[in-house]
Write a protein that holds these residues in place. Structure first.
Motif, PDB file in Angstrom:
ATOM      1  N   PRO A  91      34.991 -34.827  -8.330  1.00  0.00           N
ATOM      2  CA  PRO A  91      34.755 -33.657  -9.400  1.00  0.00           C
ATOM      3  C   PRO A  91      33.452 -33.141  -8.962  1.00  0.00           C
ATOM      4  O   PRO A  91      32.622 -33.866  -8.568  1.00  0.00           O
ATOM      5  N   PRO A  92      33.462 -31.753  -9.189  1.00  0.00           N
ATOM      6  CA  PRO A  92      32.268 -31.250  -8.835  1.00  0.00           C
ATOM      7  C   PRO A  92      31.195 -31.482  -9.742  1.00  0.00           C
ATOM      8  O   PRO A  92      29.797 -31.468  -9.604  1.00  0.00           O
ATOM      9  N   GLU A  93      31.291 -32.071 -10.997  1.00  0.00           N
ATOM     10  CA  GLU A  93      30.182 -32.455 -11.925  1.00  0.00           C
ATOM     11  C   GLU A  93      29.664 -33.907 -11.369  1.00  0.00           C
ATOM     12  O   GLU A  93      28.567 -34.199 -11.770  1.00  0.00           O
ATOM     13  N   LEU A  94      30.204 -34.306 -10.239  1.00  0.00           N
ATOM     14  CA  LEU A  94      29.537 -35.841  -9.578  1.00  0.00           C
ATOM     15  C   LEU A  94      29.051 -35.186  -8.128  1.00  0.00           C
ATOM     16  O   LEU A  94      28.792 -36.207  -7.372  1.00  0.00           O
ATOM     17  N   MET A  95      28.404 -33.970  -8.019  1.00  0.00           N
ATOM     18  CA  MET A  95      27.973 -33.678  -6.717  1.00  0.00           C
ATOM     19  C   MET A  95      26.435 -34.274  -6.709  1.00  0.00           C
ATOM     20  O   MET A  95      25.631 -34.118  -5.822  1.00  0.00           O
ATOM     21  N   ASN A  96      25.973 -34.473  -7.948  1.00  0.00           N
ATOM     22  CA  ASN A  96      24.540 -35.053  -8.148  1.00  0.00           C
ATOM     23  C   ASN A  96      24.649 -36.192  -9.053  1.00  0.00           C
ATOM     24  O   ASN A  96      25.387 -36.149 -10.227  1.00  0.00           O
ATOM     25  N   PHE A  97      24.296 -37.383  -8.515  1.00  0.00           N
ATOM     26  CA  PHE A  97      24.372 -38.526  -9.543  1.00  0.00           C
ATOM     27  C   PHE A  97      23.187 -39.267  -9.442  1.00  0.00           C
ATOM     28  O   PHE A  97      22.316 -39.513  -8.805  1.00  0.00           O
ATOM     29  N   VAL A  98      22.749 -39.754 -10.815  1.00  0.00           N
ATOM     30  CA  VAL A  98      21.308 -40.131 -11.307  1.00  0.00           C
ATOM     31  C   VAL A  98      20.279 -39.430 -10.436  1.00  0.00           C
ATOM     32  O   VAL A  98      19.213 -40.215 -10.031  1.00  0.00           O
ATOM     33  N   GLY A  99      20.248 -38.158 -10.392  1.00  0.00           N
ATOM     34  CA  GLY A  99      19.369 -37.455  -9.817  1.00  0.00           C
ATOM     35  C   GLY A  99      19.271 -37.382  -8.354  1.00  0.00           C
ATOM     36  O   GLY A  99      18.195 -36.925  -7.726  1.00  0.00           O
ATOM     37  N   HIS A 100      20.183 -37.771  -7.704  1.00  0.00           N
ATOM     38  CA  HIS A 100      20.310 -37.732  -6.279  1.00  0.00           C
ATOM     39  C   HIS A 100      21.372 -36.823  -5.549  1.00  0.00           C
ATOM     40  O   HIS A 100      22.858 -36.935  -6.364  1.00  0.00           O
ATOM     41  N   ARG A 101      21.410 -36.342  -4.765  1.00  0.00           N
ATOM     42  CA  ARG A 101      22.457 -35.630  -4.096  1.00  0.00           C
ATOM     43  C   ARG A 101      23.589 -36.234  -3.486  1.00  0.00           C
ATOM     44  O   ARG A 101      23.381 -37.352  -2.579  1.00  0.00           O
ATOM     45  N   VAL A 102      24.876 -36.284  -3.914  1.00  0.00           N
ATOM     46  CA  VAL A 102      25.967 -37.092  -3.418  1.00  0.00           C
ATOM     47  C   VAL A 102      26.335 -36.348  -2.205  1.00  0.00           C
ATOM     48  O   VAL A 102      26.621 -35.277  -2.020  1.00  0.00           O
ATOM     49  N   ILE A 103      26.160 -37.355  -0.873  1.00  0.00           N
ATOM     50  CA  ILE A 103      26.354 -36.795   0.334  1.00  0.00           C
ATOM     51  C   ILE A 103      27.935 -37.074   0.968  1.00  0.00           C
ATOM     52  O   ILE A 103      28.445 -36.707   1.734  1.00  0.00           O
ATOM     53  N   ASN A 104      28.579 -38.050   0.089  1.00  0.00           N
ATOM     54  CA  ASN A 104      29.879 -38.559   0.298  1.00  0.00           C
ATOM     55  C   ASN A 104      30.412 -39.310  -0.680  1.00  0.00           C
ATOM     56  O   ASN A 104      29.843 -40.118  -1.736  1.00  0.00           O
ATOM     57  N   ALA A 105      31.797 -39.252  -1.128  1.00  0.00           N
ATOM     58  CA  ALA A 105      32.448 -40.142  -2.289  1.00  0.00           C
ATOM     59  C   ALA A 105      33.752 -40.527  -1.531  1.00  0.00           C
ATOM     60  O   ALA A 105      34.419 -39.539  -0.963  1.00  0.00           O
ATOM     61  N   LEU A 106      34.179 -41.863  -1.825  1.00  0.00           N
ATOM     62  CA  LEU A 106      35.336 -42.297  -1.668  1.00  0.00           C
ATOM     63  C   LEU A 106      35.971 -43.094  -2.805  1.00  0.00           C
ATOM     64  O   LEU A 106      35.494 -44.016  -3.181  1.00  0.00           O
TER      65      LEU A 106
END
Length: 428
Positions: free
Chosen positions: A358-373
């Motif tokens: 989800p686009p709402e999780l491109m940042n998580f706990v104040g850090h940019r998400v660089i990959n998700a699986l």
């Protein structure tokens, strides 16, 4: 969380009962069992103390930690019963391993009090990997993504439990019978797969991540309708996976007559923000002959045609009725219904298309998400699972197997076959 408190018990869904039965006969040492994982690689170092505080004080996670499964007798419906919350485990590791062995081999069985876990991995490059692991019975991948979104944004509204409190009618025996005979007829063929004649008592997990660039992903999206996948990419992905399986089996000198596998379908309404708890799934079933596996266009068209026919015939609804009906039978009898001849697994391999990250999780706990699986379980046997998902416009395939199922060379064959199929030129 007001909806979580208004119900004293939470009945299992039909899909939950199916997953619960899978757990009962999937106890091979080293196998993933019913364990799912959502992995987030983020930029920079996450403060462990702050993350630990966030996890252990979350009302939603505290509620999940309180759930225990109960069944009054073998013929009664199983349900979740909230008890006192259990301390939520969060561990930190310093490692560059993709998924450390201690995390990879961690699995949850329903007899345990705690059915989920958080691991924080600190990398030598200064980045952090957060892994949420849980028992599939507790929630599905869509629910996990909703839960992570809630952790990331506590003011967001989500539904932990179904909002419709109306009583469901007793499942339709007619519809359940239609689904049972359909699956029985399809799986009565000479199915090929990786099920060994003698199952291993201990296995070692193996994972291959295949990533496609944004340009490659765009090409795949244009390729789908050209090959007959008119309602989304799933038929193309399934066809490419099945053709790779045939190639590996053929390289072993084995003849392939038919391949058969289910494809789960999220039955929540589009745009739904729940339910989080439980598996809200039904299934489509695809049977491919050796002749249909010969060419990619023919294979995609066969899968697409079967999908359309089953949707028109209401097969996902019929199968959902079958799963609802089987909620009332003992687990040993349920196991008989979902097993093939002589107790063999019905599936040649496992397959799923996960929700896009989800686009709402491109940042998580104040850090940019660089990959998700998002990793589903890899049931052994058959011991091979294909899971497709998109992250930030890029298609990713998580191929899950065991060293006792595929060799490294066969993993290479699998990757090369799928890349070749998904990079085929657009037909004129």
């Amino acid at each position: 969380m007001q909806e979580a408190g208004r119900k004293t018990t939470i009945p299992l869904t039909g899909a939950d009962c199916f997953i619960w039965v899978l757990e009962k006969f999937n106890k091979v040492v080293g196998a993933s069992g019913n364990t799912c994982r959502y992995l987030l690689e983020v930029e920079g170092k996450v403060d462990f103390a702050a993350f630990h505080e966030l996890i252990t004080t979350s009302p939603e996670l505290q509620f999940l930690s309180s759930l225990q499964i109960r069944r009054a007798n073998p013929f009664s419906r199983a349900y979740w019963l909230p008890k006192a919350p259990t301390e939520i485990p969060v561990e930190q590791h310093v490692t560059d391993e993709f998924i450390p062995k201690i995390v990879l081999e961690r699995k949850f069985i329903t007899e345990q009090k705690m059915l989920f876990f958080f691991d924080v991995l600190y990398r030598s490059n200064g980045n952090t990997c957060i892994i949420f692991s849980w028992n599939h019975l507790l929630l599905d991948g869509f629910g996990a993504a909703l839960l992570l979104r809630k952790l990331n944004n506590p003011v967001q509204s989500i539904n932990m439990l179904p909002v419709d409190g109306a009583k469901q009618s007793f499942p339709s025996l007619k519809e359940a019978t239609i689904a049972k005979f359909f699956i029985g007829k399809s799986s009565n063929k000479s199915l090929s797969g990786f099920t060994p004649r003698r199952r291993h008592k201990q296995v070692q997990q193996a994972i291959r991540i295949i990533t496609f660039s944004k340009q490659e992903t765009q090409h795949i999206e244009r390729l789908c309708p050209k090959l007959g996948a008119r309602f989304g990419p799933s038929p193309l992905f399934f066809a490419a996976s099945a053709r790779a399986v045939k190639e590996i089996l053929s390289a072993r000198g084995l003849s392939v007559q038919y391949l058969f596998a289910p494809a789960p379908q999220n039955v929540r309404k589009k745009g739904a923000v729940g339910p989080v708890v439980g598996n809200h799934l039904s299934f489509l079933f695809y049977l491919l002959s050796s002749a249909q596996l010969t060419s990619l266009p023919q294979c995609v068209q066969a899968v697409n045609d079967q999908m359309v026919q089953q949707v028109k015939a209401g097969m996902p609804q019929s199968y959902n009725e079958l799963m609802r009906y089987l909620k009332h039978v003992p687990q040993w009898l349920y196991n008989y219904y979902i097993s093939g001849k002589w107790g063999k697994t019905l599936s040649s391999f496992a397959f799923t298309v996960a929700e896009d990250h989800p686009p709402e999780l491109m940042n998580f706990v104040g850090h940019r998400v660089i990959n998700a699986l998002s990793f589903p379980p890899n049931i052994y046997p058959p011991g091979l699972t294909f899971a497709f998902m998109r992250f930030n416009g890029q298609l990713q395939l998580m191929a899950l197997s065991y060293k006792e199922t595929l060799t490294d060379k066969e993993f290479d064959i699998l990757e090369n076959c799928i890349r070749a199929d998904l990079s085929q030129p657009l037909p004129a």
